[in-house]
Scaffold this motif. Sequence first.
Motif, PDB file in Angstrom:
ATOM      1  N   GLY A 119      -6.244 -14.620  13.127  1.00  0.00           N
ATOM      2  CA  GLY A 119      -5.693 -15.964  12.908  1.00  0.00           C
ATOM      3  C   GLY A 119      -6.768 -17.013  13.173  1.00  0.00           C
ATOM      4  O   GLY A 119      -7.471 -16.947  14.181  1.00  0.00           O
ATOM      5  N   LYS A 120      -6.889 -17.972  12.250  1.00  0.00           N
ATOM      6  CA  LYS A 120      -7.973 -18.958  12.374  1.00  0.00           C
ATOM      7  C   LYS A 120      -7.459 -20.279  12.933  1.00  0.00           C
ATOM      8  O   LYS A 120      -6.422 -20.784  12.502  1.00  0.00           O
ATOM      9  CB  LYS A 120      -8.573 -19.244  10.990  1.00  0.00           C
ATOM     10  N   GLY A 121      -8.209 -20.833  13.874  1.00  0.00           N
ATOM     11  CA  GLY A 121      -7.910 -22.169  14.382  1.00  0.00           C
ATOM     12  C   GLY A 121      -8.980 -23.133  13.913  1.00  0.00           C
ATOM     13  O   GLY A 121      -9.917 -22.730  13.195  1.00  0.00           O
ATOM     14  N   ARG A 122      -8.877 -24.382  14.325  1.00  0.00           N
ATOM     15  CA  ARG A 122      -9.900 -25.363  13.935  1.00  0.00           C
ATOM     16  C   ARG A 122     -11.197 -25.085  14.681  1.00  0.00           C
ATOM     17  O   ARG A 122     -11.213 -24.407  15.699  1.00  0.00           O
ATOM     18  CB  ARG A 122      -9.417 -26.784  14.268  1.00  0.00           C
ATOM     19  N   LEU A 123     -12.258 -25.652  14.183  1.00  0.00           N
ATOM     20  CA  LEU A 123     -13.576 -25.585  14.807  1.00  0.00           C
ATOM     21  C   LEU A 123     -14.011 -24.144  15.092  1.00  0.00           C
ATOM     22  O   LEU A 123     -14.589 -23.846  16.137  1.00  0.00           O
ATOM     23  CB  LEU A 123     -13.576 -26.419  16.111  1.00  0.00           C
ATOM     24  N   LYS A 186       2.023 -29.354  26.663  1.00  0.00           N
ATOM     25  CA  LYS A 186       1.389 -28.085  26.301  1.00  0.00           C
ATOM     26  C   LYS A 186       1.495 -27.867  24.795  1.00  0.00           C
ATOM     27  O   LYS A 186       2.487 -28.283  24.171  1.00  0.00           O
ATOM     28  CB  LYS A 186       2.043 -26.925  27.042  1.00  0.00           C
ATOM     29  N   LYS A 187       0.518 -27.165  24.241  1.00  0.00           N
ATOM     30  CA  LYS A 187       0.479 -26.996  22.781  1.00  0.00           C
ATOM     31  C   LYS A 187       1.446 -25.892  22.324  1.00  0.00           C
ATOM     32  O   LYS A 187       1.408 -24.778  22.828  1.00  0.00           O
ATOM     33  CB  LYS A 187      -0.958 -26.650  22.372  1.00  0.00           C
ATOM     34  N   ALA A 188       2.297 -26.254  21.353  1.00  0.00           N
ATOM     35  CA  ALA A 188       3.262 -25.281  20.804  1.00  0.00           C
ATOM     36  C   ALA A 188       2.908 -24.898  19.373  1.00  0.00           C
ATOM     37  O   ALA A 188       3.436 -23.917  18.852  1.00  0.00           O
ATOM     38  CB  ALA A 188       4.668 -25.864  20.848  1.00  0.00           C
TER      39      ALA A 188
END
Length: 324
Positions: A119-123, A186-188
């Motif tokens: 799974g790809k996230g930013r940066l 918190k990040k969801a």
Amino acid sequence: MSIKSDVLSILLEAKGSSVSGSSIARKLGISRNAVWKAVNNLKEEGYFIDAATNKGYCLGLKNNILSEQSIRQYLKAKTFGSKIDIFKTIDSTNTFAKKLAQLGAAEGSVVISEEQTAGKGRLGRKFFSPSHTGIYITIILRPKMPLEKSTLITSCAAVAVAKTIDSIANVNSNIKWVNDIYINDKKACGILTEAGLDFETNTLDYVIVGIGINVSNESFPEALKDIATSLFIESHQPINRSELVAELLNNLEKEYYDIENLSFLQEYRRRSNVIGSDITVLCGNNKYDAHAVDIDNDARLIVTTDDGKTHALNSGEVSVRKKC
Ligand code: BTN
């Protein structure tokens, strides 16, 4: 559609009531033995199906497996979700969607997976994507807008996701510029938008919007436990992931086809957990402190720095500095 999918559709439509094998067989024009085989296949895939003599088959309401049929039960969008590809596992739904887009897939085509192995996230980061606990979805778009306006798509998607999360999980989510959805600090959810250019006309060929939502995670690995959360942790209620996907597509379609009038930006600003805060900006190798003032009509973050200058940020990452 296969017999298995048809049987699943009938059991889903029954919404927890029993349906006899003979009535399913009659409806589909197949033998009772074929129904029995399809039910066994569904059970092997993880569906809880009760079979009682004289009553028939009953799909338990606690089933929470993503399937095209279960999503379509709730889908009102006309274009978004017109084609849905669902995988048990995949490297990244964005990577697959990009290939589909390059092969000419239509606007609104959707790729979903129960798990992502890369799974790809930013940066260049990884996005934690364990099996059956989240939503990992990518939507293919064919926007007719200049490249420089395409950042509006991410902000528009963030508004649609936040609205969806609030209505399904009964929480109050915020948006951390530019693309993270937060609940209680918190990040969801994270959003990764990627674009393909038509070099001949220098216009956008496609945009893919990848959305990852932590849904039923009860805990997170050590590295994430202080910064990540899930809808289950915040709402203490089980979430129907098929309904969540469908509602997300419904809301996204509505916001996206209205993008030009920029009305989503009002909601984006209202939900911002950054405006009015002292922040640290990370832009490439550049890191500096600033004060977040506003978000402009191009979804750029307007910040002021200690030297009195004002900057409009197109990209980068910000973190809110805690007050001492
Ligand atoms: C971020 O938080 O930096 C963005 C995360 C985006 C994750 C989603 S999950 C579905 C889609 N496929 C990917 O590989 N990434 C996006």
